[in-house]
Design an enzyme around this catalytic site. Structure first.
Site, PDB file in Angstrom:
ATOM      1  CE  LYS A  66      -4.428  -1.306   0.163  1.00  0.00           C
ATOM      2  NZ  LYS A  66      -5.472  -0.772  -0.733  1.00  0.00           N
ATOM      3  CB  SER A 321      -1.095  -7.984  -0.941  1.00  0.00           C
ATOM      4  OG  SER A 321      -1.900  -8.797  -0.093  1.00  0.00           O
TER       5      SER A 321
END
Length: 338
Positions: A66, A321
Site C-alpha cells: 500500500k 500483498s
C-alpha cells in the site's frame, strides 16, 4: 470454485474510460518510488512436486504494497492541497501506507479505521503519526466518516483503490515482475477493492499481452468475481465480508475505475476457502520463510489448491500483498499444524 467468464471485446473499437491508467503513468510512478519503496525480489516457494515464485510485498517498510499507491498519490498534491492534510479510510494496510507517506512528505494524516481492525495495524498507524478515528466494521461506515471529515476539515481524500494515482503506484509491482521474468507466465493477484490488480494487470498487459493475470479473493468476499461474471459491479454485505479472515480483502465492492481496468486486462477471478488460506500461510512460512497475512496468502492458496482453475502455463507468480498479521491469529494458524 468456478472461474468468472471473461467478457472479451475488441480493444480497438471499445471506448476507453477517461480515467484509465496508462503504462507511462506507471513508469512515472516507478521513478518517483525508487527513493521510498523496496524493490521486492521473486522468491521460490516449493509446493507439492512443483514450485512457484512469490513477490513478497511484506518486505515494504509498512509490511504491505500500500505504500506504493499512497506515496504516489500524496506526492501529486500541490502545496495548497497538502496544507490542511489528507484523510483516508482503511481496514489497516492502506492506513499505514498513507500514514508513512504523509509523514515522509510532512503532511498531516487522518485515518478512519474499523474498530475490528487488527490491533497490530491500528498501533502501527498511530505510531506513524496519524490521527486514527474508529467506526463500525462495515466499509460504508468508514467511507461516510471519511467524507464527513473531508467536508468539516477541508482534508484531501486518499482513496484506498478507486483512484488513478493509487492504481499507477500499485502497478509498479508489475514492472518489477517484468524485469525479472521472460517467456510466458501467470501472475496471481489478491483482489479487495481492485487497486492492486488494476495496476499490476495494466503494467503487464500493456507491456507483454501474453502474460496471464488471475485475481484471487476469499469465497466470503467474492464481489469481484460476481462483477466480472455479470459485467456490472456487484456488492456483498458487511456480514458476509466479516466472515473471512482476510481482513484486507473485505471491501464490499470494487471501485468503478478499478472495474474498467479489470474488465479490460484481467483474465479470470477465482475464490479460495478459509482453510486453504491458513494452509497457504503455513506453507509460505516454512517453505519460503515469508510471513504472510491472510490477505497476502490467498494467491499461494490458489496456486496450491486451484492450479487447474488458474490454467497457469509456465512460471506462476503469487503476489503476497502484505504480512501484517495479528500475532494471536498467526499462533492459531500455526497451532493447527500440530
Amino acid at each position: 470454485m468456478t472461474i468468472a467468464p471473461f467478457p472479451r471485446f475488441n480493444r480497438s473499437t471499445t471506448k476507453t474510460h477517461e480515467n484509465m491508467v496508462t503504462l507511462k503513468n506507471i513508469q512515472n510512478a516507478r521513478a518517483l518510488l525508487r527513493r521510498i519503496a523496496v524493490r521486492t525480489p521473486l522468491v521460490e516457494c516449493r509446493l507439492d512436486g512443483r514450485s512457484i515464485l512469490v513477490k513478497p510485498e511484506n518486505l515494504q517498510p509498512i509490511g504491505s504494497f500500500k505504500l506504493r499507491g499512497a506515496y504516489n498519490k500524496i506526492s501529486s498534491l500541490s502545496a495548497e492541497e497538502r496544507r490542511p492534510g489528507v484523510v483516508a479510510h482503511s481496514s489497516g494496510n492502506h492506513a499505514q501506507g498513507v500514514a508513512y507517506a504523509a509523514r515522509a512528505l510532512q503532511v498531516k494524516a487522518t485515518i478512519v479505521m474499523p474498530s475490528t481492525a487488527p490491533k497490530v495495524k491500528l498501533e502501527a498507524t498511530r505510531a506513524l503519526g496519524a490521527e486514527v478515528v474508529l467506526v463500525g466494521p462495515a466499509s460504508e461506515d468508514r467511507i461516510r466518516k471519511a467524507e464527513e471529515l473531508e467536508r468539516e476539515r477541508g482534508l484531501v481524500p486518499v482513496p484506498p483503490y478507486n483512484d488513478e494515482k493509487i492504481i499507477a503506484g500499485q502497478g509498479t509491482i508489475g514492472l518489477e515482475i517484468l524485469d525479472d521474468l521472460e517467456g510466458p507466465f501467470t501472475v496471481l493477484v489478491p483482489v479487495g477493492g481492485g487497486g492492486l490488480i488494476s495496476g499490476i494487470a495494466t503494467a503487464l498487459k500493456e507491456s507483454r499481452p501474453g502474460v496471464k493475470v488471475i485475481g484471487v479473493e476469499p469465497e466470503f468476499a467474492a464481489d469481484a468475481q460476481a462483477s466480472l461474471r455479470t459485467g456490472s459491479i456487484q456488492s456483498i454485505t458487511g456480514e458476509s465480508a466479516m466472515r473471512t479472515m482476510a481482513d484486507g480483502l473485505r471491501s464490499q465492492s470494487i471501485g468503478p475505475i478499478n472495474f474498467e481496468h479489470i474488465r479490460k486486462y484481467v483474465d479470470a477471478i477465482i475464490t479460495v476457502k478459509e482453510d486453504e488460506i491458513k494452509q497457504a500461510m503455513r506453507r509460505l512460512l516454512f517453505a519460503a520463510r515469508i510471513l504472510a497475512e491472510p490477505s497476502g496468502a490467498v494467491t499461494t492458496a490458489a496456486a496450491m489448491f486451484h492450479s487447474q482453475e488458474t490454467g497457469a502455463s509456465g512460471t506462476t507468480v503469487a503476489v503476497v500483498s502484505g504480512g501484517n498479521v495479528e500475532p494471536q491469529l498467526f499462533s492459531e494458524v500455526l497451532a493447527a499444524t500440530k
